[in-house]
Design a protein around this motif. Structure first.
Motif, PDB file in Angstrom:
ATOM      1  N   TYR A 183       0.831  -1.206   0.000  1.00  0.00           N
ATOM      2  CA  TYR A 183       0.000   0.000   0.000  1.00  0.00           C
ATOM      3  C   TYR A 183       0.871   1.263   0.000  1.00  0.00           C
ATOM      4  CZ  TYR A 183      -4.315  -2.634   0.907  1.00  0.00           C
ATOM      5  OH  TYR A 183      -5.405  -3.465   0.817  1.00  0.00           O
ATOM      6  N   ALA A 184       1.999   1.220   0.723  1.00  0.00           N
ATOM      7  CA  ALA A 184       2.911   2.364   0.714  1.00  0.00           C
ATOM      8  C   ALA A 184       3.510   2.568  -0.671  1.00  0.00           C
ATOM      9  CB  ALA A 184       4.021   2.161   1.751  1.00  0.00           C
ATOM     10  N   ALA A 185       3.921   1.468  -1.311  1.00  0.00           N
ATOM     11  CA  ALA A 185       4.468   1.572  -2.664  1.00  0.00           C
ATOM     12  C   ALA A 185       3.426   2.127  -3.626  1.00  0.00           C
ATOM     13  CB  ALA A 185       4.949   0.197  -3.128  1.00  0.00           C
ATOM     14  N   ASP A 186       2.187   1.658  -3.509  1.00  0.00           N
ATOM     15  CA  ASP A 186       1.121   2.121  -4.395  1.00  0.00           C
ATOM     16  C   ASP A 186       0.909   3.621  -4.254  1.00  0.00           C
ATOM     17  OD1 ASP A 186      -0.951   1.674  -6.276  1.00  0.00           O
ATOM     18  OD2 ASP A 186      -2.443   1.603  -4.677  1.00  0.00           O
ATOM     19  N   GLU A 187       0.941   4.118  -3.014  1.00  0.00           N
ATOM     20  CA  GLU A 187       0.765   5.549  -2.784  1.00  0.00           C
ATOM     21  C   GLU A 187       1.956   6.338  -3.337  1.00  0.00           C
ATOM     22  OE1 GLU A 187      -1.388   8.882  -1.038  1.00  0.00           O
ATOM     23  OE2 GLU A 187      -1.890   6.858  -1.736  1.00  0.00           O
ATOM     24  N   LEU A 188       3.155   5.849  -3.107  1.00  0.00           N
ATOM     25  CA  LEU A 188       4.356   6.541  -3.602  1.00  0.00           C
ATOM     26  C   LEU A 188       4.367   6.607  -5.125  1.00  0.00           C
ATOM     27  CD1 LEU A 188       7.002   4.942  -1.216  1.00  0.00           C
ATOM     28  CD2 LEU A 188       6.565   7.408  -1.400  1.00  0.00           C
TER      29      LEU A 188
END
Length: 510
Positions: free
Chosen positions: A120-125
């Protein structure tokens, strides 16, 4: 034809944003969202557009006419939630797109771990144009607890991995498998190749049972048993003794119920699931007839969720039993209590799960291995604290599984709050507890940030908050340019050799 949210809901909120009439609650901006056991569709305001079905990553939403017999209870669960909260919350706010100040070079971020919080962090970044993400995973496969923590027969819940697979296809993302931070590469080396490092390593171990005999063979933590039947390499080689007719599970959260179900359900129903072949073979020879799930508090404080209980009741060939006297004092109206009160009497199913309450572990008994578990009966005092009554009960068992909570472990070079089992942080920024100052370029997300709370989808909002803090620090000039050039730190020749050996071994075993 209203739609219905069913058991496999992971609560990531995608359906909330897709719904044009705001009929799905709680919304991510509602304080109840993080504590919600699942999301709920209001049958009165649902317009049957199907947008939520498309948005759901785990196929948890169905038209009410397509519910199976085991899923019909969820129509009532959804409707009951909205009958109580008919004053609908405001529409969930759409987060503004991240704005990154141009500092003359693309922002590069390393993420340690590849479970839900990491993805989820990668998707947001990766919503930021030009940004590059490198994910470092110590295992040869991704997905963290989605792969090794979710029960192998929860097929729909595991489908969230399809969403993560799509994220991994992004051209700005590079995966590094078989790399353990602290062994193969250091934190400083990661910072040398990236503007920031986000740790998404979860809670890797269990809280331990602190009673005499807890170290006896046959007493194992939940992470070990779950890892065993899910084929986690750290636990795949274990031998689990299933020769006694009874097992005891201490704790009654969702993981405890998963364990009880896996140990009692007909192994043929697990064939074709993601269960480890060695575990399936062992379960075929199991002599366990009963699993006792014991909790310190009463039924009203059951830690398992209503959807998990509904699924357990529907397990074929397994009887679920509760002593009516233990339910007698519980208040009416609680859906879990009412479901337990309505359980049919035991009709001779070959295996059963017995839920027990007001039992605190006192000692593990056995001569060289687990043979029984002694509990002290408990009550609740005027302050709401659990206290012992001095009465004891001993239950014979050959297997003891402790499922009393997950716990984070220290990370080399980072501060650690041993009492809470997390890395101390403010809004995801790692802080030095001695000074209160932020550790430059270092962030946390998921359970290592907030402790083992929430569900898979809870990590989405948690990750968005951490990424927002990271972007704010970059825009304010608090993230210096990394000195190294390339996709990240260059490993030593010895590390490169180990990686190649692991890759060759993985190919040979696949």
């Amino acid at each position: 034809m209203p739609h219905v949210v069913t058991q496999s809901c992971v609560g990531d909120g995608s359906c909330v944003f897709a719904c044009p009439v705001n009929c799905i609650q709680p919304t991510p901006d509602d304080p109840a969202f993080e504590l919600a056991e699942m999301l709920h569709i209001d049958p009165v305001t649902c317009v049957d557009c199907g947008a939520c079905v498309t948005a759901c990553p785990v196929d948890a939403i169905k038209p009410h006419t397509k519910l199976t017999a085991d899923e019909t209870a969820f129509a009532g669960i959804n409707a009951e939630y909205h009958s109580v909260t008919r004053a609908r919350a405001p529409m969930a706010p759409v987060r503004p797109p991240l704005r990154v100040r141009d500092r003359g070079e693309p922002l590069r971020v390393a993420i340690v771990g590849s479970g839900p919080a990491a993805m989820y962090a990668a998707d947001e970044l990766l919503t930021i144009p030009g940004l590059r993400v490198s994910i470092y995973e110590r295992r040869p496969v991704p997905d963290g607890l989605v792969r090794t923590g979710v029960a192998p027969d929860h097929r729909r819940t595991r489908r969230v991995s399809r969403q993560f697979e799509q994220i991994r296809r992004h051209p700005g993302l590079t995966m590094h498998y078989g790399v353990q931070v602290g062994r193969d590469v250091t934190h400083d080396e990661l910072l040398a190749g990236h503007h920031a490092v986000i740790y998404a390593v979860g809670a890797a171990t269990d809280r331990r049972l602190q009673v005499p005999g807890a170290e006896l063979p046959g007493a194992i933590p939940a992470t070990a048993l779950v890892g065993w039947y899910n084929g986690h390499p750290d636990h795949a080689g274990r031998t689990i003794d299933l020769s006694h007719r009874r097992a005891v599970v201490v704790g009654n959260g969702n993981v405890a119920l998963d364990i009880a179900r896996i140990l009692t359900v007909d192994p043929d129903t697990l064939a074709g699931s993601d269960i480890a072949p060695a575990a399936l073979e062992a379960l075929r020879g199991s002599r366990i007839e009963e699993v006792v799930v014991a909790a310190r508090r009463g039924p009203a404080h059951s830690a398992f969720t209503l959807p998990e209980l509904v699924g357990l009741v529907a397990s074929p060939g397994v009887a679920l039993a509760v002593d009516p006297q233990e339910l007698a004092a519980a208040a009416a109206g609680d859906p879990k209590i009412e479901l337990l009160r309505g359980l049919p009497p035991h009709t001779g199913s070959p295996r059963r799960i017995t839920l027990r309450y007001n039992l605190a572990p006192a000692a593990v008994r056995g001569d060289g291995r687990v043979e029984a578990m002694t509990f002290e009966r408990t009550t609740v005092d005027e302050r709401g604290a659990v206290v012992g009554t001095g009465e004891h009960e001993t239950i014979d068992a050959g297997l003891l599984v402790t499922s009393i909570g997950y716990r984070g472990v220290p990370l080399g070079g980072l501060p650690f709050d041993d009492a809470a089992g997390i890395v101390p942080n403010q809004d995801g920024r790692v802080v030095d507890p001695a000074t209160g100052a932020a550790v430059p370029g270092t962030y946390v997300v998921g359970w290592i940030k907030r402790g083992p709370s929430g569900f898979i989808g809870t990590n989405k909002g948690c990750s968005q908050d951490t990424v927002a803090a990271l972007v704010e620090d970059h825009n304010d000039g608090r993230l210096p340019s990394p000195p190294a050039i390339g996709d990240g730190p260059r490993p030593s020749a010895a590390v490169t050799h180990r990686r190649r050996a692991r890759r060759a071994l993985t190919r040979a075993l696949s």
